[in-house]
Design a protein around this motif. Sequence first.
Motif, PDB file in Angstrom:
ATOM      1  N   ALA A  33      -3.927   5.833   6.468  1.00 47.66           N
ATOM      2  CA  ALA A  33      -2.560   6.192   6.826  1.00 47.66           C
ATOM      3  C   ALA A  33      -1.836   6.845   5.661  1.00 47.66           C
ATOM      4  O   ALA A  33      -1.078   7.816   5.829  1.00 47.66           O
ATOM      5  N   ILE A  34      -2.082   6.326   4.452  1.00 48.98           N
ATOM      6  CA  ILE A  34      -1.427   6.867   3.258  1.00 48.98           C
ATOM      7  C   ILE A  34      -1.883   8.305   3.002  1.00 48.98           C
ATOM      8  O   ILE A  34      -1.086   9.176   2.631  1.00 48.98           O
ATOM      9  N   ILE A  35      -3.157   8.579   3.203  1.00 51.48           N
ATOM     10  CA  ILE A  35      -3.687   9.928   2.955  1.00 51.48           C
ATOM     11  C   ILE A  35      -3.079  10.942   3.916  1.00 51.48           C
ATOM     12  O   ILE A  35      -2.566  11.990   3.502  1.00 51.48           O
ATOM     13  N   VAL A  36      -3.114  10.646   5.212  1.00 53.40           N
ATOM     14  CA  VAL A  36      -2.589  11.612   6.184  1.00 53.40           C
ATOM     15  C   VAL A  36      -1.081  11.747   6.069  1.00 53.40           C
ATOM     16  O   VAL A  36      -0.520  12.831   6.302  1.00 53.40           O
ATOM     17  N   CYS A  37      -0.406  10.675   5.684  1.00 54.00           N
ATOM     18  CA  CYS A  37       1.043  10.727   5.533  1.00 54.00           C
ATOM     19  C   CYS A  37       1.430  11.606   4.340  1.00 54.00           C
ATOM     20  O   CYS A  37       2.377  12.394   4.422  1.00 54.00           O
ATOM     21  N   GLY A  38       0.697  11.471   3.233  1.00 56.56           N
ATOM     22  CA  GLY A  38       0.964  12.316   2.071  1.00 56.56           C
ATOM     23  C   GLY A  38       0.816  13.785   2.395  1.00 56.56           C
ATOM     24  O   GLY A  38       1.620  14.626   1.953  1.00 56.56           O
ATOM     25  N   LEU A  39      -0.208  14.120   3.178  1.00 61.94           N
ATOM     26  CA  LEU A  39      -0.399  15.506   3.607  1.00 61.94           C
ATOM     27  C   LEU A  39       0.770  15.965   4.472  1.00 61.94           C
ATOM     28  O   LEU A  39       1.302  17.065   4.285  1.00 61.94           O
ATOM     29  N   GLY A  40       1.180  15.134   5.428  1.00 60.87           N
ATOM     30  CA  GLY A  40       2.297  15.490   6.293  1.00 60.87           C
ATOM     31  C   GLY A  40       3.601  15.649   5.538  1.00 60.87           C
ATOM     32  O   GLY A  40       4.398  16.543   5.837  1.00 60.87           O
ATOM     33  N   ILE A  73      -0.416  14.785  -4.923  1.00 64.37           N
ATOM     34  CA  ILE A  73      -1.680  15.534  -4.881  1.00 64.37           C
ATOM     35  C   ILE A  73      -1.592  16.662  -3.857  1.00 64.37           C
ATOM     36  O   ILE A  73      -1.963  17.803  -4.134  1.00 64.37           O
ATOM     37  N   PHE A  74      -1.070  16.340  -2.679  1.00 69.83           N
ATOM     38  CA  PHE A  74      -0.926  17.381  -1.659  1.00 69.83           C
ATOM     39  C   PHE A  74       0.189  18.361  -2.007  1.00 69.83           C
ATOM     40  O   PHE A  74       0.173  19.503  -1.548  1.00 69.83           O
ATOM     41  N   GLY A  75       1.152  17.915  -2.822  1.00 70.36           N
ATOM     42  CA  GLY A  75       2.166  18.837  -3.305  1.00 70.36           C
ATOM     43  C   GLY A  75       1.564  19.910  -4.194  1.00 70.36           C
ATOM     44  O   GLY A  75       1.992  21.068  -4.189  1.00 70.36           O
ATOM     45  N   VAL A  76       0.543  19.536  -4.960  1.00 68.72           N
ATOM     46  CA  VAL A  76      -0.176  20.506  -5.794  1.00 68.72           C
ATOM     47  C   VAL A  76      -1.012  21.432  -4.923  1.00 68.72           C
ATOM     48  O   VAL A  76      -1.010  22.651  -5.097  1.00 68.72           O
ATOM     49  N   GLN A  93       9.183   6.940  -3.315  1.00 69.38           N
ATOM     50  CA  GLN A  93       8.451   6.066  -2.396  1.00 69.38           C
ATOM     51  C   GLN A  93       7.979   4.794  -3.076  1.00 69.38           C
ATOM     52  O   GLN A  93       7.656   3.802  -2.393  1.00 69.38           O
ATOM     53  N   LEU A  94       7.931   4.809  -4.397  1.00 69.03           N
ATOM     54  CA  LEU A  94       7.575   3.595  -5.116  1.00 69.03           C
ATOM     55  C   LEU A  94       8.632   2.506  -4.928  1.00 69.03           C
ATOM     56  O   LEU A  94       8.363   1.335  -5.177  1.00 69.03           O
ATOM     57  N   PHE A 101       0.815  -1.210   0.000  1.00 68.83           N
ATOM     58  CA  PHE A 101       0.000   0.000   0.000  1.00 68.83           C
ATOM     59  C   PHE A 101       0.851   1.264   0.000  1.00 68.83           C
ATOM     60  O   PHE A 101       0.374   2.343  -0.360  1.00 68.83           O
ATOM     61  N   VAL A 102       2.104   1.120   0.407  1.00 67.52           N
ATOM     62  CA  VAL A 102       3.005   2.271   0.385  1.00 67.52           C
ATOM     63  C   VAL A 102       3.190   2.771  -1.048  1.00 67.52           C
ATOM     64  O   VAL A 102       3.547   3.926  -1.260  1.00 67.52           O
ATOM     65  N   GLY A 103       2.908   1.918  -2.010  1.00 69.27           N
ATOM     66  CA  GLY A 103       2.967   2.355  -3.405  1.00 69.27           C
ATOM     67  C   GLY A 103       1.991   3.470  -3.733  1.00 69.27           C
ATOM     68  O   GLY A 103       2.114   4.139  -4.761  1.00 69.27           O
ATOM     69  N   LEU A 104       0.995   3.696  -2.854  1.00 75.80           N
ATOM     70  CA  LEU A 104       0.053   4.804  -3.043  1.00 75.80           C
ATOM     71  C   LEU A 104       0.591   6.123  -2.513  1.00 75.80           C
ATOM     72  O   LEU A 104       0.049   7.183  -2.823  1.00 75.80           O
ATOM     73  N   LEU A 105       1.653   6.078  -1.721  1.00 75.16           N
ATOM     74  CA  LEU A 105       2.175   7.302  -1.115  1.00 75.16           C
ATOM     75  C   LEU A 105       2.643   8.343  -2.132  1.00 75.16           C
ATOM     76  O   LEU A 105       2.419   9.538  -1.929  1.00 75.16           O
TER      77      LEU A 105
END
Length: 299
Positions: free
Chosen positions: A156-163, A109-112, A245-246, A99-103
Amino acid sequence: MDRSTDGWISGLIGVVIFSGSLPATRVAVEAFDPLFLTGARATIAGILGLALLLAFRERRPARQDLLPLAIVALGVVVGFPLLTALALQQVTSAHSIVFVGLLPLSTAIFGVIRGGERPSPAFWVFSILGSALVMGFALSQGLSASPMGDGLMLGAIIVCGLGYAEGARLSRRLGGWQVISWALVLSLPVMAVLALVYWPATFADVTLPAWIGLGYVSVFSMLVGFIFWYRGLAQGGIASVGQLQLLQPFFGLALAATLLHETVTPVMLLVTVGVIGCVIGARRFARRALTKALATGAT
């Protein structure tokens, strides 16, 4: 060495360090309550972060930095560790690592949204393709083993990407190790109380591997890894370096197989190879994002 290359090297070091996080968490939750583990790892890292800030006599963050630091803390200090610890009670680390492949997609997305980056359409094709491979794997498993575990990993992936994105944006101004240190210090009072509330009645049954797992996620996953990772994102671009992260599932699956003796299926390996291939394509079309972000990063 140019700034972009230096960023990629720092980012890769961060990914290698992070790749041990889920296997170490998996070992630790076999002996520790997930809530205690979340509080303890953040408390230990917070104390170390505070020591670094005091040793180097860093100035306090400006008032306008407090909300972004709180977002970083909620994403990578509280959200990701807690959600993954809960998930790893129900799924193996080998399964969760994929699932880390989604990071990368979440981070891009959050970078944008938060970092002002504008990757090209071709970049999004490769990023979405890598994420689709990961989700295809999850669906191929039928999600029958633990839908709750997979749902927790997605959260977890969503909140981590934001962080990640928020921390990278701040790192351009405050510095990478300063950002994660201040985020840890900001969350230290709450996380220390959490650790105390869920303090185990006894440590007699805690094995040495569990202690090592707690030590790894406290020192390396919560602090050292972020020093390299935020530096890499700030210098090389959130969307671009975020694609590294991939590679994390590849390193993580190797650790899960060698250290935890978990089964790594051929499907897992195929998915991992596929998402690794996507990082090459995404990298080629992410340069424009870095130029745009550096032009607007100070605003």
